[in-house]
Structure formats: C-alpha cells, structure tokens
Design a protein around this motif. Structure first.
Motif, PDB file in Angstrom:
ATOM      1  N   ALA A  32     -19.365 -12.620   0.793  1.00  0.00           N
ATOM      2  CA  ALA A  32     -19.486 -11.579   0.024  1.00  0.00           C
ATOM      3  C   ALA A  32     -18.046 -10.972   0.054  1.00  0.00           C
ATOM      4  N   LYS A  33     -17.490 -10.657  -0.977  1.00  0.00           N
ATOM      5  CA  LYS A  33     -16.053 -10.079  -0.961  1.00  0.00           C
ATOM      6  C   LYS A  33     -16.364  -8.680  -1.306  1.00  0.00           C
ATOM      7  N   VAL A  34     -15.974  -7.547  -0.434  1.00  0.00           N
ATOM      8  CA  VAL A  34     -16.115  -6.303  -0.636  1.00  0.00           C
ATOM      9  C   VAL A  34     -15.194  -5.738  -0.555  1.00  0.00           C
ATOM     10  N   GLY A  35     -14.620  -4.672  -1.344  1.00  0.00           N
ATOM     11  CA  GLY A  35     -13.642  -3.765  -1.114  1.00  0.00           C
ATOM     12  C   GLY A  35     -13.766  -2.336  -1.025  1.00  0.00           C
ATOM     13  N   ALA A  36     -13.048  -1.388  -0.487  1.00  0.00           N
ATOM     14  CA  ALA A  36     -13.065  -0.236  -0.387  1.00  0.00           C
ATOM     15  C   ALA A  36     -11.889   0.753  -0.482  1.00  0.00           C
ATOM     16  N   ILE A  37     -12.183   1.883  -1.147  1.00  0.00           N
ATOM     17  CA  ILE A  37     -11.005   2.765  -1.049  1.00  0.00           C
ATOM     18  C   ILE A  37     -11.337   4.193  -1.112  1.00  0.00           C
ATOM     19  N   ILE A  38     -10.449   5.053  -0.265  1.00  0.00           N
ATOM     20  CA  ILE A  38     -10.475   6.360   0.308  1.00  0.00           C
ATOM     21  C   ILE A  38      -9.838   7.325  -0.611  1.00  0.00           C
ATOM     22  N   ILE A  39     -10.189   8.099  -1.210  1.00  0.00           N
ATOM     23  CA  ILE A  39      -9.148   9.149  -2.022  1.00  0.00           C
ATOM     24  C   ILE A  39      -9.448  10.378  -1.695  1.00  0.00           C
ATOM     25  N   ARG A  40      -8.532  11.299  -1.958  1.00  0.00           N
ATOM     26  CA  ARG A  40      -8.480  12.866  -2.133  1.00  0.00           C
ATOM     27  C   ARG A  40      -8.698  13.384  -3.120  1.00  0.00           C
ATOM     28  N   LYS A  73     -26.124 -18.583  10.660  1.00  0.00           N
ATOM     29  CA  LYS A  73     -27.535 -18.025  11.471  1.00  0.00           C
ATOM     30  C   LYS A  73     -28.555 -17.507  10.414  1.00  0.00           C
ATOM     31  N   GLU A  74     -28.277 -17.776   9.115  1.00  0.00           N
ATOM     32  CA  GLU A  74     -29.354 -17.241   8.195  1.00  0.00           C
ATOM     33  C   GLU A  74     -29.641 -15.514   8.421  1.00  0.00           C
ATOM     34  N   ILE A  75     -28.511 -14.968   8.475  1.00  0.00           N
ATOM     35  CA  ILE A  75     -29.101 -13.448   8.523  1.00  0.00           C
ATOM     36  C   ILE A  75     -28.788 -12.856   7.221  1.00  0.00           C
ATOM     37  N   PRO A  76     -29.876 -12.262   6.825  1.00  0.00           N
ATOM     38  CA  PRO A  76     -29.728 -11.325   5.541  1.00  0.00           C
ATOM     39  C   PRO A  76     -28.671 -10.356   5.520  1.00  0.00           C
ATOM     40  N   SER A  77     -28.461  -9.829   4.164  1.00  0.00           N
ATOM     41  CA  SER A  77     -27.178  -8.928   4.214  1.00  0.00           C
ATOM     42  C   SER A  77     -28.003  -7.898   4.623  1.00  0.00           C
ATOM     43  N   CYS A 110     -16.779   2.061  -3.061  1.00  0.00           N
ATOM     44  CA  CYS A 110     -16.980   0.600  -2.672  1.00  0.00           C
ATOM     45  C   CYS A 110     -17.656  -0.140  -3.601  1.00  0.00           C
ATOM     46  N   THR A 111     -17.216  -1.816  -3.416  1.00  0.00           N
ATOM     47  CA  THR A 111     -17.803  -2.484  -4.292  1.00  0.00           C
ATOM     48  C   THR A 111     -19.298  -2.931  -4.066  1.00  0.00           C
ATOM     49  N   ALA A 112     -19.805  -2.202  -2.908  1.00  0.00           N
ATOM     50  CA  ALA A 112     -21.151  -2.632  -2.481  1.00  0.00           C
ATOM     51  C   ALA A 112     -21.760  -1.390  -1.890  1.00  0.00           C
ATOM     52  N   PRO A 113     -23.034  -1.368  -1.711  1.00  0.00           N
ATOM     53  CA  PRO A 113     -23.662   0.011  -1.025  1.00  0.00           C
ATOM     54  C   PRO A 113     -23.302  -0.068   0.471  1.00  0.00           C
ATOM     55  N   PRO A 114     -23.106   0.789   1.100  1.00  0.00           N
ATOM     56  CA  PRO A 114     -22.886   0.657   2.584  1.00  0.00           C
ATOM     57  C   PRO A 114     -24.145   0.631   3.388  1.00  0.00           C
ATOM     58  N   GLY A 141     -30.018  -5.367  -1.808  1.00  0.00           N
ATOM     59  CA  GLY A 141     -31.292  -4.734  -2.239  1.00  0.00           C
ATOM     60  C   GLY A 141     -31.587  -3.767  -0.893  1.00  0.00           C
ATOM     61  N   PHE A 142     -31.218  -3.733   0.057  1.00  0.00           N
ATOM     62  CA  PHE A 142     -31.274  -2.820   1.136  1.00  0.00           C
ATOM     63  C   PHE A 142     -30.539  -1.645   0.567  1.00  0.00           C
TER      64      PHE A 142
END
Length: 163
Positions: A32-40, A73-77, A110-114, A141-142
């Motif tokens: 999963a490729k996720v990006g985030a930016i924080i803005i004022r 390790k087959e760990i779910p997101s 962010c490009t995904a829910p935290p 989904g979580f």
C-alpha cells in the motif's frame, strides 16, 4: 486558525490531496502506497509531508528486507501496526518535529484513513482536522483511527475522490 469547510468541495484542498498522492507514489511498499501532507489552514501553506516506508537510513529495501513483512505474516491492514513500515502520517509528524515545526491547529490530508496508532499521534500532535480518502474499502475497511479521532474531538472527513 481553522476554516470550516462543511461539505463543500474546496479546490485548494484538492491541490493538497494531489500532493499527498504524489508523496504516496514515492513509497517503496508493494502492499500500500500512502502519502500525507500537513498544512496550516489559515495560510494554505504546507508544513510537512511524507510517505510510508522503511526507517530513515535503513539499509533495507522493504520492512522485511526484500519483502513486505506484513504480507509475509498475512497481517490485515490496520492491525498489528507495530510490524512493518513507518506510516505516512507518523512520518509527516516526525518530519515536522525534526524541523521544529509546531502542528497545533494544523490539518492533515492523507491518502488512507489513519490507523489507531496514527490517530493517537495525530491527536497528541495537536492536529485539528484530518481529511482522508478511502479508495479501497476492502483494504481500508477498518476505521478505528477515525473513530478515535472523532471521540477525541479531532474533526475527520472522508474526501470524495469520485468527482
């Protein structure tokens, strides 16, 4: 410091989501490729940005060396987040801390829910509002992190990327 957007579409927010998507493209993660930016928000100026990946100065290509440790390790997101790469949200917050940038009252896009771990750090960093996309509900989904943010009075809003 904040501007209330309600449910209206904001072209400036779309620009910052585009930057978060560009940051996501830098991630080495095959899972999963996720990006985030924080803005004022009062100046619409960027404070920090990041993507998910291996620890800074690591010799590893991926979190598991040559493979994604979470896949192996087959760990779910969203679960067992202590295993695997550093998340984009935490990387953006720690990049700001490294540079001495204050985040109180800022917004994170962010490009995904935290996940829950990231949500706790977002809350304690003083970030006021979180915008996220959920383009893959099967993977993302979580929503434990979003629920945590809302319970702790951090505004959270899913961005509609279908327009």
């Amino acid at each position: 410091m904040s501007e209330d957007l309600g449910n209206q579409k904001n072209p400036k927010l779309d620009v910052f989501l585009g930057i978060a998507n560009s940051m996501a493209s830098l991630s080495p993660c095959p899972r999963a490729k996720v990006g985030a930016i924080i803005i004022r928000p009062d100046r619409w100026s960027p404070l920090s940005s990041a993507f998910n990946g291996t620890p800074r100065k690591s010799n590893k290509k991926l979190c598991g060396g040559d493979c994604c440790e979470r896949d192996a390790k087959e760990i779910p997101s969203g679960r067992d987040t202590q295993i695997g790469c550093h998340h984009a949200e935490i990387n953006a917050i720690t990049n700001a801390a490294f540079e001495g940038v204050r985040l109180e009252g800022s917004w994170l896009i962010c490009t995904a829910p935290p996940c829950l771990m990231c949500a706790k750090v977002i809350h304690h960093a003083g970030i006021e509002k979180v915008f996220y996309t959920n383009t893959n509900p099967n993977r993302w989904g979580f929503l434990d992190g979003v629920e945590y943010l809302r319970e702790n009075k951090v505004d959270s809003m899913e961005l509609d990327t279908n327009n």
